[in-house]
Design an enzyme around this catalytic site. Structure first.
Site, PDB file in Angstrom:
ATOM      1  N   GLU A 226       0.839  -1.358  -0.074  1.00  0.00           N
ATOM      2  CA  GLU A 226      -0.312  -0.097   0.439  1.00  0.00           C
ATOM      3  C   GLU A 226       1.154   1.159   0.112  1.00  0.00           C
ATOM      4  O   GLU A 226       0.850   2.082   1.109  1.00  0.00           O
ATOM      5  CB  GLU A 226      -0.890  -0.366   1.225  1.00  0.00           C
ATOM      6  CG  GLU A 226      -2.000  -1.336   0.451  1.00  0.00           C
ATOM      7  CD  GLU A 226      -3.104  -0.949   2.045  1.00  0.00           C
ATOM      8  OE1 GLU A 226      -2.673  -0.827   3.396  1.00  0.00           O
ATOM      9  OE2 GLU A 226      -3.808  -2.289   2.644  1.00  0.00           O
ATOM     10  N   GLU A 337      -6.062 -11.031  -1.221  1.00  0.00           N
ATOM     11  CA  GLU A 337      -6.488 -10.587   0.042  1.00  0.00           C
ATOM     12  C   GLU A 337      -8.677 -10.138   0.257  1.00  0.00           C
ATOM     13  O   GLU A 337      -8.862  -9.723   0.366  1.00  0.00           O
ATOM     14  CB  GLU A 337      -6.281  -9.064   0.484  1.00  0.00           C
ATOM     15  CG  GLU A 337      -5.200  -9.069   0.804  1.00  0.00           C
ATOM     16  CD  GLU A 337      -4.773  -7.871   1.874  1.00  0.00           C
ATOM     17  OE1 GLU A 337      -5.667  -6.976   2.453  1.00  0.00           O
ATOM     18  OE2 GLU A 337      -3.100  -7.520   2.026  1.00  0.00           O
TER      19      GLU A 337
END
Ligand code: XIL
Length: 427
Positions: A226, A337
């Protein structure tokens, strides 16, 4: 955002990590009766009782005692009133393995040290290699857990996690090395005056240590997690603020050196969300890959987190063309995810059906992408999902739920049939 507020963010994540599974267990069901068969199962739920009745012959019955009135988002009254359950039995991972090239299907698990590994029903499914050929530690390999004091590494939880997976023959995606969140306090403490040189040294040491220690027991490492904002600009993390954008290249250079020093095969990934469809953020992630490649720095793959919302999941065609943009650069992609949450609770019957279609489109996109190596769900059981504590009022995002709460049988949602249909649609 200032460095200082980011530092607080990192710290604030810890109670969530430690608290939610325990809460889930505390929220054990009220009076619950479960009767299940191999065929269609209808689940009816109210605020205080849950009854599961089977259309075929019954094969089990469990009654749990009433417990405290404490409720959380995992309490039974957030479950749908009627649930159509899965009919496919081939197994998520078995279906993935039957493709050419073979793919894996895996799950994150928040163990050891949480309620999940004390729930026999959860553990039986986690160990079911027909369904799961790959595991990701949801928390235990993050910086706060692996280097709780500067230069003092704690491998215990990671070792336990790897041992569990290895006993089952499941591969492990190790997660993660450099992220702005869930950092130890010694690193985020606002009174520490990091310089580019001292923070770079800390980052290099962390990366080198863990890659070398766990070696090829990790199938892959998410090296940086991220790094981007949704508009494609750099996220202002402590690493970005103190070191500058070069922290990204330094991280991968360091990882590459560790891989080389030990002669490892472990794959090095970049992992992010909202890069599952074309747009500024996906383009920026592709540019990160190109930037590394132009410097001959190793990057093997990009993880598409895929935290979706029922009915808002990008179409299969969109996901495929986005995957192609990455694989066209010569890297693998993985869905790392996946979950598809309901924006409201309980979900409607129409939302349950849509959830199946949404799981199918992501798995189908992977199946149709030669260099999509596999799909990982971010846990498979709503009881232990990260969603309710992160997105209040939302949930029901996983493939299974426990109408009776923790320590009671899992019910496989119709969404699970979407996973199988997705793999079977592969060309
Ligand atoms: C989540 C965990 O599941 C939670 O238990 C924890 O409290 C916060 O982090 N993107 C990621 C994961 O890359 O590491 C996050 O995991 C979910 C979002």
């Amino acid at each position: 955002m200032s460095v200082r507020s980011l530092l607080t963010l990192g710290l604030a994540a810890l109670p969530a990590v430690l608290g939610s599974p325990l809460e889930a267990r505390a929220a054990a069901a009220k009076t619950t009766t479960v009767t299940a068969s191999a065929s269609t199962v209808t689940v009816t739920a109210s605020a205080s009782t849950v009854t599961v009745t089977a259309s075929g012959s019954a094969c089990g019955s469990i009654t749990s005692a009433p417990s405290s009135s404490h409720t959380t988002s995992t309490s039974v009254n957030t479950n749908p009133t009627t649930t159509e359950t899965a009919t496919q039995t081939i197994g998520f991972n078995k279906a993935a393995k039957s493709l050419s090239p073979k793919r894996y299907f895996g799950t994150a698990a928040d163990i050891p040290g949480t309620g999940e590994n004390q729930d026999p029903y959860y553990m039986a499914e986690l160990n079911n290699t027909k369904d799961f050929g790959q595991l990701t530690p949801a928390n235990i390999m993050k910086w706060y857990a692996t280097e709780p004091e500067q230069g003092v590494f704690n491998y215990t939880g990671g070792n336990d996690f790897l041992a569990l997976a290895e006993a089952n023959g499941q591969i492990v995606r190790c997660h993660n090395l450099v992220w702005y969140n869930q950092l130890p306090y010694w690193l985020t403490n606002p009174t520490t005056n990091w310089t580019a040189a001292t923070l770079t040294a800390v980052m290099e040491n962390h990366i080198t240590n863990l890659i070398e220690y766990w070696g090829d027991r990790c199938y892959a490492w998410d090296v940086v997690n991220e790094a981007l904002n949704d508009d494609g600009s750099w996220r202002e993390t402590i690493f970005y603020e103190v070191i500058g954008p070069s922290y990204f290249d330094i991280a991968y250079k360091t990882a590459q050196a560790a891989v080389k020093a030990k002669g490892l095969k472990v794959k090095l990934y970049y992992n992010d969300y909202n890069i599952e469809y074309p747009g500024n953020k996906s383009t920026a992630a592709q540019n990160l890959v190109k930037g590394l490649q132009s410097q001959k720095i190793k990057i093997d793959g990009v993880g598409l987190q895929s935290h979706f919302i029922i009915g808002e999941t990008p179409s299969q065609a969109t996901q495929e063309s986005n995957m192609a943009a990455f694989t066209g650069l010569g890297v693998d992609v993985a869905v790392t995810e996946l979950d598809v949450r309901s924006p409201n609770l309980p979900p409607t019957a129409a939302q349950e059906t849509q959830q199946k279609a949404d799981y199918q489109s992501t798995v189908g996109a992977c199946a149709n992408t030669q260099r999509c190596v596999g799909v990982t769900v971010w846990d498979f059981d709503d009881t232990y999902s990260w969603i309710p504590s992160t997105f209040p009022g939302q949930g029901y995002g996983d493939l299974f739920f426990q109408p009776g709460g923790p320590d009671t049988p899992l019910v496989k949602k119709v969404a699970a049939d979407g996973v199988i249909a997705g793999w079977e649609s592969g060309t």
